[in-house]
Design an enzyme around this catalytic site. Structure first.
Site, PDB file in Angstrom:
ATOM      1  N   ALA A 158       1.021  -1.326  -0.005  1.00 43.50           N
ATOM      2  CA  ALA A 158       0.119   0.053  -0.170  1.00 43.50           C
ATOM      3  C   ALA A 158       0.773   1.399   0.110  1.00 43.50           C
ATOM      4  CB  ALA A 158      -0.982  -0.018   1.138  1.00 43.50           C
ATOM      5  N   GLY A 209       0.783  -5.144   1.236  1.00 42.06           N
ATOM      6  CA  GLY A 209      -0.317  -4.971   0.255  1.00 42.06           C
ATOM      7  C   GLY A 209       0.153  -5.750  -1.099  1.00 42.06           C
ATOM      8  N   GLU A 251      -0.272  -9.183  -0.489  1.00 40.71           N
ATOM      9  CA  GLU A 251      -1.703  -9.585  -0.529  1.00 40.71           C
ATOM     10  C   GLU A 251      -2.341  -9.352  -1.940  1.00 40.71           C
ATOM     11  OE1 GLU A 251      -2.155  -6.576   2.485  1.00 40.71           O
ATOM     12  OE2 GLU A 251      -3.221  -7.722   3.611  1.00 40.71           O
ATOM     13  N   GLU A 266       3.874  -4.976   7.519  1.00 42.19           N
ATOM     14  CA  GLU A 266       2.911  -4.029   8.201  1.00 42.19           C
ATOM     15  C   GLU A 266       3.431  -3.661   9.394  1.00 42.19           C
ATOM     16  OE1 GLU A 266       2.132  -6.329   6.093  1.00 42.19           O
ATOM     17  OE2 GLU A 266       0.747  -5.580   4.776  1.00 42.19           O
TER      18      GLU A 266
HETATM   19  N1  3HC Z   1       4.473   3.368   0.282  1.00 37.11           N
HETATM   20  C1  3HC Z   1       4.975   4.555  -0.274  1.00 37.11           C
HETATM   21  N2  3HC Z   1       6.262   4.952  -0.576  1.00 37.11           N
HETATM   22  C2  3HC Z   1       7.035   3.727  -0.553  1.00 37.11           C
HETATM   23  C3  3HC Z   1       6.738   2.811  -0.297  1.00 37.11           C
HETATM   24  C4  3HC Z   1       5.426   2.389   0.077  1.00 37.11           C
HETATM   25  N3  3HC Z   1       4.959   1.154   0.429  1.00 37.11           N
HETATM   26  N4  3HC Z   1       7.823   1.787  -0.349  1.00 37.11           N
HETATM   27  C5  3HC Z   1       8.909   2.503  -0.808  1.00 37.11           C
HETATM   28  N5  3HC Z   1       8.318   3.790  -0.972  1.00 37.11           N
HETATM   29  C6  3HC Z   1       9.192   4.954  -1.365  1.00 37.11           C
HETATM   30  C7  3HC Z   1      10.289   5.362  -0.437  1.00 37.11           C
HETATM   31  O1  3HC Z   1       9.578   6.382   0.509  1.00 37.11           O
HETATM   32  C8  3HC Z   1      11.126   6.193  -1.356  1.00 37.11           C
HETATM   33  O2  3HC Z   1      10.626   7.394  -1.599  1.00 37.11           O
HETATM   34  P1  3HC Z   1      11.692   8.694  -1.787  1.00 37.11           P
HETATM   35  O3  3HC Z   1      12.730   8.118  -2.714  1.00 37.11           O
HETATM   36  O4  3HC Z   1      11.141   9.572  -2.087  1.00 37.11           O
HETATM   37  O5  3HC Z   1      12.460   8.838  -0.437  1.00 37.11           O
HETATM   38  C9  3HC Z   1      11.149   5.244  -2.444  1.00 37.11           C
HETATM   39  O6  3HC Z   1       9.891   4.364  -2.459  1.00 37.11           O
HETATM   40  C10 3HC Z   1      12.294   4.256  -2.605  1.00 37.11           C
HETATM   41  O7  3HC Z   1      12.089   3.380  -1.337  1.00 37.11           O
HETATM   42  P2  3HC Z   1      13.728   3.226  -0.507  1.00 37.11           P
HETATM   43  O8  3HC Z   1      14.412   4.451  -0.480  1.00 37.11           O
HETATM   44  O9  3HC Z   1      13.257   2.686   0.799  1.00 37.11           O
HETATM   45  O10 3HC Z   1      14.228   2.018  -1.418  1.00 37.11           O
HETATM   46  P3  3HC Z   1      15.076   0.782  -1.262  1.00 37.11           P
HETATM   47  O11 3HC Z   1      15.260   0.172  -2.443  1.00 37.11           O
HETATM   48  O12 3HC Z   1      16.054   0.998   0.005  1.00 37.11           O
HETATM   49  O13 3HC Z   1      13.899  -0.125  -0.463  1.00 37.11           O
HETATM   50  C11 3HC Z   1      11.646  -1.096  -0.088  1.00 37.11           C
HETATM   51  C12 3HC Z   1      12.783  -0.522  -1.098  1.00 37.11           C
HETATM   52  C13 3HC Z   1      12.223  -2.457   0.266  1.00 37.11           C
HETATM   53  C14 3HC Z   1      10.405  -1.454  -1.039  1.00 37.11           C
HETATM   54  C15 3HC Z   1      11.447  -0.054   1.046  1.00 37.11           C
HETATM   55  O14 3HC Z   1      11.166   1.171   0.682  1.00 37.11           O
HETATM   56  C16 3HC Z   1      10.469  -0.651   1.831  1.00 37.11           C
HETATM   57  O15 3HC Z   1      10.671  -1.449   2.777  1.00 37.11           O
HETATM   58  N6  3HC Z   1       9.072  -0.072   1.710  1.00 37.11           N
HETATM   59  C17 3HC Z   1       7.952  -0.361   2.625  1.00 37.11           C
HETATM   60  C18 3HC Z   1       7.503  -1.709   2.458  1.00 37.11           C
HETATM   61  C19 3HC Z   1       6.307  -1.813   3.308  1.00 37.11           C
HETATM   62  O16 3HC Z   1       6.459  -1.528   4.527  1.00 37.11           O
HETATM   63  N7  3HC Z   1       5.003  -2.168   2.888  1.00 37.11           N
HETATM   64  C20 3HC Z   1       3.960  -2.436   3.454  1.00 37.11           C
HETATM   65  C21 3HC Z   1       3.188  -1.302   3.376  1.00 37.11           C
HETATM   66  S1  3HC Z   1       1.796  -1.375   4.383  1.00 37.11           S
HETATM   67  C22 3HC Z   1       0.477  -2.258   3.524  1.00 37.11           C
HETATM   68  O17 3HC Z   1       0.895  -2.449   2.769  1.00 37.11           O
HETATM   69  C23 3HC Z   1      -0.935  -2.326   3.968  1.00 37.11           C
HETATM   70  C24 3HC Z   1      -1.738  -3.249   3.528  1.00 37.11           C
HETATM   71  O18 3HC Z   1      -1.535  -4.375   4.308  1.00 37.11           O
HETATM   72  C25 3HC Z   1      -3.163  -2.923   3.507  1.00 37.11           C
END
Ligand code: 3HC
Ligand code: NAI
Length: 703
Positions: free
Chosen positions: A63, A104, A107, A127
């Site tokens: 997400a 997500g 998912e 998450e």
């Molecule tokens: N949402 C919005 N922005 C995101 C994102 C996400 N899920 N994941 C990454 N980004 C953005 C970062 O903020 C960053 O933006 P910026 O360049 O403007 O700073 C850009 O994408 C690149 O991210 P990273 O600098 O972290 O790049 P890496 O290559 O080091 O890592 C990654 C990539 C492993 C995908 C890492 O960003 C990460 O762990 N992201 C979060 C993943 C996450 O937590 N997903 C679950 C979200 S909650 C969810 O899905 C709820 C659902 O169950 C309903």
């Protein structure tokens, strides 16, 4: 106009590619585009099956985190609804998972009937790290696919697993030979499914996810894990959602999950953890360096001093395959250092985290030497010798003579002036502070101390290198203690003083651990060594100690040889792993209070909270004003990753913002008056805090 998805029809297959760089976060525009594409494929009689992939190779990181807490989060089409629709299609859907399927994103893959990965795929539900639970069917579909126990483990750890494990657990049906062949293999898989008339959604492998587990499995699980969760909400909600998966039909389970997710999303804890997520990304943005700043190559590293820190620092590099030359003064110290490293790796082997072969591989990357000539080729040298300016300067003079031009020369000093160290070399632009935290192979924080003359490419290279070895690098300017230890000083000072005024170490630490800090200040000092703390304090007494009660208790314990855990006595008494208040310390505090004419009284927990934490916060705000820290969120990261501050409070400055800056200021002013001379001496609010409150600001920033 950006379409967010690509759509191709290929021999009766619809190939839908997610195309929202950089990570295909499932924000509203992508959700809408995906739904359109899926409906188009569903309605097209020429389409027999659908392959969902990431058009740039990366599948999906979940997400869109920036939508949480706003209306966009559930703006139509919402993610749970979109994924439900996918499960209702009568054509098979294959998710081709390149690189990442997180949150997500996983998912989304679970809503597809079939999943194929590639050798580099990582799948996970992170998450929990955002104070959330999977909220788009993950808590219900995953237990039905792989069983309740492994599903819980995946959700509670938040850590992704690789393709091989995912295949073994049944999360993936197949794994392509390579990332390059993923899409063609996914298409071939889809054609096979069509050919054998496979159902769009195969039957659940675990229709009763807890079948086969002991009847009281979930109750026991909760009892076993709750103490570790402290006051964290999200793990408890995950467990409730999995309970629902075990007890309720899918439809009701999904409704329960949605309610729990909304509760988590609205929580202060999740908001704080989202702050931390973006703070970590922001920390990499540093004035003076950008994507065009050239990087120096770091192919081999040297570490000077194989003591507590040097050994741990060397391990970080060996862990990622970078060879390290470890230099000591004497063979005995070198042997001891190398043996300690082997011992540390041995513990990982015993815990099953490392194989014996990996241990040998890592040890083979570590080369000991007593000869500086062996450092001539090092790209990066990190000095970790005794904390004495003259000794460090002598080391840097030698490095200046032996190291090749362009080598980065770093010091791990915890309190000395990096500029004074750089000044003895002919290349101060190549000198930087790399302040690791103990144990250096474990702690995530790396303070990157930018000297007055440090070159931008040296800074950029060390920041990148820090991330490569798994650290959280935070830039600090030069000052005594840099960001973390400078803030520790007033925090520890208040703790010491409160014991003279009538609190006990247990009471002080209890207030702090009650907030979920991983350790109280006295336990921390006992662990780090009262002697070590004393020596640093003593070297700087003239600069910081303006009153006779200043850390007197620590000084007296040092004089008594009570150095903390290493001597089984410090602020506490240690018997094995047991720790208790020592009446001798209480008696000592009473005596000192008498000598210093400090009235003793019962101290309330709120006072302990306010005096310790608001002093810490005040110093952080001052650091920001001085430009030592670039932004408030960097300060949060230092305390989150180096000092055990709980993530769900967002870091000390974020915490202050939540409490209210006006409240913090008023409390400091209250103690300034209430504590007499002591208050006048120490409780001066940072001018920036006063300016922020006067301007009615809620957020801490430089004004
Ligand atoms: N949402 C919005 N922005 C995101 C994102 C996400 N899920 N994941 C990454 N980004 C953005 C970062 O903020 C960053 O933006 P910026 O360049 O403007 O700073 C850009 O994408 C690149 O991210 P990273 O600098 O972290 O790049 P890496 O290559 O080091 O890592 C990654 C990539 C492993 C995908 C890492 O960003 C990460 O762990 N992201 C979060 C993943 C996450 O937590 N997903 C679950 C979200 S909650 C969810 O899905 C709820 C659902 O169950 C309903
Ligand atoms: P330590 O005493 O465990 O190790 C220092 C090592 O350096 C010893 O093995 C010693 O033989 C060696 N050494 C001394 N002079 C040398 C020289 N001229 N050439 C080569 N080797 C030499 O000390 P520790 O704890 O590892 O500290 C090292 C540095 O790291 C200090 O600057 C300290 O302030 C800093 N630091 C320490 C932390 C800690 O918690 N111990 C945390 C963060 C930084």
């Amino acid at each position: 106009m950006h379409t967010f998805v690509t759509y191709q029809l290929e021999h009766n297959l619809a190939l839908i590619g997610l195309a929202r760089p950089p990570v295909n976060a499932l924000g509203q525009p992508l959700r809408a585009a995906l739904l359109d594409a899926v409906e188009r494929a569903a309605a097209d009689p020429a389409v027999n099956a659908i392959v969902l992939h990431g058009s740039s190779g990366l599948f999906c990181a979940g997400a869109d985190i920036s939508e949480f807490g706003s209306e966009a989060s559930f703006a139509a089409p919402d993610l749970p609804g979109l994924l439900l629709r996918l499960t209702q299609l009568d054509k098979p859907l294959v998710a081709a998972i390149g690189k990442l399927a997180l949150g997500g994103g996983l998912e989304l893959a679970l809503a597809c009937g079939y999943r194929i990965g590639e050798p580099g795929s990582r799948l996970g539900l992170p998450e929990i790290n955002l104070g959330l639970l999977p909220g788009a069917g993950g808590t219900q579909r995953l237990p039905r696919l792989i069983g309740a126990k492994p599903a819980l483990e995946l959700m509670l750890s938040g850590a992704p697993i690789g393709a091989a494990d995912a295949l073994e657990q049944g999360l993936l049906n197949r794994c392509a030979a390579s990332a390059a062949t993923l899409l063609p293999e996914a298409c071939a898989y889809a054609r096979e499914l069509v050919a054998c008339q496979a159902p769009a959604q195969p039957a659940a492998l675990y229709p009763e996810p807890d079948k086969g587990l002991p009847e009281d499995f979930l109750t026991r699980f909760r009892e076993d894990h709750e103490p570790r969760w402290k006051s964290r909400l999200a793990p408890r909600l995950v467990l409730s959602a999995v309970e629902a998966a075990c007890l309720l039909p899918l439809e009701q389970g999904l409704a329960r999950e949605l309610a729990l997710f909304k509760q988590a999303e609205a929580s202060a804890q999740s908001e704080a953890l989202r702050h931390v997520f973006f703070a970590e990304r922001e920390a990499g943005r540093v004035p003076g360096i950008d994507a065009n700043t050239p990087l120096r190559s770091v192919r081999n590293v040297a570490v000077i001093g194989a003591g507590t820190m040097g050994g741990g620092i060397a391990m970080n590099f060996a862990n990622v395959g970078i060879p390290v030359t470890l230099l000591e003064r004497e063979g005995e110290a070198l042997d001891r250092g190398l043996a300690q490293i082997r011992h540390n790796y041995g513990i990982s082997v015993k815990r099953g985290k490392l194989s014996p072969a990996q241990l040998e591989q890592r040890m083979a990357l570590l080369q000991g030497t007593l000869d500086y000539a062996d450092l001539a080729d090092a790209d990066l040298v990190i000095e970790a010798v005794f904390e004495k300016l003259e000794i460090k300067q002598a080391v840097f003079r030698t490095l200046d003579n032996v190291c090749k031009p362009g080598a980065i020369l770093a010091t791990n000093t915890s309190s000395l002036d990096v500029d004074q160290i750089a000044a003895v070399t002919s290349r101060p632009q190549d000198v930087i502070g790399l302040h690791f935290f103990s144990p250096a192979n474990v702690m995530r924080l790396l303070e990157v101390v930018r000297g007055k003359l440090t070159a931008p490419d040296v800074l950029a290279t060390t920041l990148k290198m820090g991330r490569t070895i798994g650290k959280m690098p935070v830039v600090s300017g030069v000052c005594f203690g840099f960001i973390g230890n400078r803030m520790l000083e007033p925090y520890a000072r208040e703790a010491h003083r409160l014991v003279l005024e009538g609190a006990t170490p247990t009471q002080v630490d209890g207030v702090l651990t009650g907030l979920d800090l991983s350790m109280g200040v006295f336990s921390m000092l006992d662990l780090a060594g009262i002697d070590v703390n004393f020596l640093v304090r003593d070297a700087n007494r003239a600069a910081i100690a303006h009153d006779p009660s200043y850390c007197r208790l620590g000084d007296e314990l040092y004089a008594l040889g009570r150095y903390g855990q290493k001597t089984s006595r410090g602020f506490y008494l240690y018997e094995g792993r047991n720790r208790q208040d020592d009446y001798e310390v209480v008696a000592l505090a009473e005596r000192l209070a008498g000598e210093l004419h400090i009235p003793r009284r019962p101290i309330g927990n709120q006072e302990i909270h306010d005096r310790c934490l608001f002093m810490l916060i005040n110093e952080g705000i001052q650091l920001l004003d001085e430009g030592i820290a670039l932004r408030a969120s960097d300060i949060d990261l230092v305390w989150l990753n180096g000092y055990g501050f709980p993530g769900h409070l967002g870091g000390p400055l974020y915490y202050a913002e939540q409490l209210g800056l006006d409240k913090v200021l008023a409390t400091l002013n209250h103690y300034r008056k209430a504590l007499g001379d002591y208050g006048q001496t120490w409780f001066t609010p940072a001018p920036l805090l006063e300016r922020l409150v006067a301007a009615g600001k809620q957020r801490i920033e430089r004004v």
